[in-house]
Design a protein around this motif. Structure first.
Motif, PDB file in Angstrom:
ATOM      1  N   ALA A  50     -60.193  22.521  55.461  1.00 16.62           N
ATOM      2  CA  ALA A  50     -60.054  21.136  55.935  1.00 16.62           C
ATOM      3  C   ALA A  50     -59.629  21.155  57.399  1.00 16.62           C
ATOM      4  N   ILE A  51     -60.292  20.333  58.226  1.00 12.83           N
ATOM      5  CA  ILE A  51     -59.944  20.313  59.643  1.00 12.83           C
ATOM      6  C   ILE A  51     -59.291  18.996  60.062  1.00 12.83           C
ATOM      7  N   TYR A  52     -59.328  17.977  59.177  1.00 10.03           N
ATOM      8  CA  TYR A  52     -58.666  16.709  59.479  1.00 10.03           C
ATOM      9  C   TYR A  52     -58.489  15.920  58.182  1.00 10.03           C
ATOM     10  N   ILE A  53     -57.409  15.161  58.096  1.00 11.01           N
ATOM     11  CA  ILE A  53     -57.190  14.250  56.972  1.00 11.01           C
ATOM     12  C   ILE A  53     -56.521  13.002  57.521  1.00 11.01           C
ATOM     13  N   ASP A  54     -57.053  11.826  57.157  1.00  4.57           N
ATOM     14  CA  ASP A  54     -56.439  10.590  57.644  1.00  4.57           C
ATOM     15  C   ASP A  54     -55.403  10.093  56.631  1.00  4.57           C
ATOM     16  N   VAL A  76     -50.090  21.442  43.914  1.00  8.31           N
ATOM     17  CA  VAL A  76     -49.752  22.478  44.882  1.00  8.31           C
ATOM     18  C   VAL A  76     -50.775  22.376  46.014  1.00  8.31           C
ATOM     19  N   ILE A  77     -50.285  22.361  47.246  1.00  8.12           N
ATOM     20  CA  ILE A  77     -51.158  22.343  48.411  1.00  8.12           C
ATOM     21  C   ILE A  77     -51.199  23.758  48.975  1.00  8.12           C
ATOM     22  N   ARG A  78     -52.408  24.264  49.172  1.00  8.48           N
ATOM     23  CA  ARG A  78     -52.587  25.651  49.613  1.00  8.48           C
ATOM     24  C   ARG A  78     -53.428  25.685  50.898  1.00  8.48           C
ATOM     25  N   GLY A  79     -53.093  26.602  51.793  1.00 10.90           N
ATOM     26  CA  GLY A  79     -53.946  26.922  52.926  1.00 10.90           C
ATOM     27  C   GLY A  79     -53.919  25.946  54.087  1.00 10.90           C
ATOM     28  N   LEU A  80     -52.830  25.227  54.267  1.00  6.94           N
ATOM     29  CA  LEU A  80     -52.754  24.301  55.400  1.00  6.94           C
ATOM     30  C   LEU A  80     -52.763  25.057  56.716  1.00  6.94           C
ATOM     31  N   GLN A  81     -53.489  24.494  57.693  1.00  8.20           N
ATOM     32  CA  GLN A  81     -53.502  25.095  59.019  1.00  8.20           C
ATOM     33  C   GLN A  81     -53.882  24.039  60.048  1.00  8.20           C
ATOM     34  N   GLY A  82     -53.600  24.321  61.290  1.00  3.84           N
ATOM     35  CA  GLY A  82     -54.007  23.463  62.396  1.00  3.84           C
ATOM     36  C   GLY A  82     -53.479  22.049  62.317  1.00  3.84           C
ATOM     37  N   LYS A  85     -52.052  20.864  58.916  1.00  5.07           N
ATOM     38  CA  LYS A  85     -50.687  21.339  58.688  1.00  5.07           C
ATOM     39  C   LYS A  85     -49.704  20.514  59.519  1.00  5.07           C
ATOM     40  N   ASP A  86     -50.054  20.241  60.757  1.00  7.16           N
ATOM     41  CA  ASP A  86     -49.189  19.433  61.621  1.00  7.16           C
ATOM     42  C   ASP A  86     -48.933  18.057  61.016  1.00  7.16           C
ATOM     43  N   LEU A  87     -49.978  17.435  60.441  1.00 10.45           N
ATOM     44  CA  LEU A  87     -49.814  16.118  59.817  1.00 10.45           C
ATOM     45  C   LEU A  87     -48.873  16.180  58.625  1.00 10.45           C
ATOM     46  N   LYS A  95     -42.200  18.390  52.258  1.00  8.60           N
ATOM     47  CA  LYS A  95     -41.012  18.294  51.417  1.00  8.60           C
ATOM     48  C   LYS A  95     -41.351  17.683  50.046  1.00  8.60           C
ATOM     49  N   VAL A  96     -42.506  17.009  49.964  1.00  8.61           N
ATOM     50  CA  VAL A  96     -42.927  16.339  48.723  1.00  8.61           C
ATOM     51  C   VAL A  96     -43.707  17.303  47.829  1.00  8.61           C
ATOM     52  N   PHE A  97     -44.634  18.011  48.429  1.00  8.43           N
ATOM     53  CA  PHE A  97     -45.521  18.879  47.677  1.00  8.43           C
ATOM     54  C   PHE A  97     -44.982  20.299  47.602  1.00  8.43           C
ATOM     55  N   GLU A  98     -45.346  20.980  46.528  1.00  3.14           N
ATOM     56  CA  GLU A  98     -45.156  22.423  46.470  1.00  3.14           C
ATOM     57  C   GLU A  98     -46.221  23.013  47.374  1.00  3.14           C
ATOM     58  N   MET A  99     -45.799  23.865  48.293  1.00  2.00           N
ATOM     59  CA  MET A  99     -46.724  24.457  49.262  1.00  2.00           C
ATOM     60  C   MET A  99     -46.906  25.937  48.941  1.00  2.00           C
ATOM     61  N   ASP A 100     -48.136  26.387  49.098  1.00  2.00           N
ATOM     62  CA  ASP A 100     -48.450  27.779  48.794  1.00  2.00           C
ATOM     63  C   ASP A 100     -49.144  28.389  49.996  1.00  2.00           C
TER      64      ASP A 100
END
Length: 100
Positions: A50-54, A76-82, A85-87, A95-100
């Protein structure tokens, strides 16, 4: 945006690719709510492509997370980047989601 969903006995894996805007978020929400209604409770959202999410996309993830928790599961949210991830960091969704 495109997404690929695979389902097994224990979890639903969703691989998200590209940019998530309002119309994409609505499609994703509909499909994931359908899976929750079928009894699935644990979701892994793979965002490494994913490169963007609104805000509507973030809202869908929060809604699915809430419904999954109500049914004894979670997201579980996995693989955030760029930027994505900043959003998550800026909105404190890390802090809401379990991050992997």
């Amino acid at each position: 945006m495109s997404f690929e969903i695979s389902v097994n006995q224990q979890e639903v894996l969703v691989i998200v690719e590209g940019k998530i805007f309002v119309e994409d978020a609505a499609q994703l929400r509909e499909k994931l709510l359908e899976l929750i209604d079928q009894g699935h409770r644990r979701f892994i959202i793979d965002m490494h492509k994913a490169i963007y999410i609104d805000s509507s996309g973030l809202g869908v993830l929060v809604a699915i997370h809430k419904r999954a928790i109500e049914n004894g599961g979670g997201v579980v949210i996995r693989g955030l980047q760029g930027v994505v991830k900043d959003l998550f960091l800026m909105t404190r969704l890390n802090k809401v989601f379990e991050m992997d």
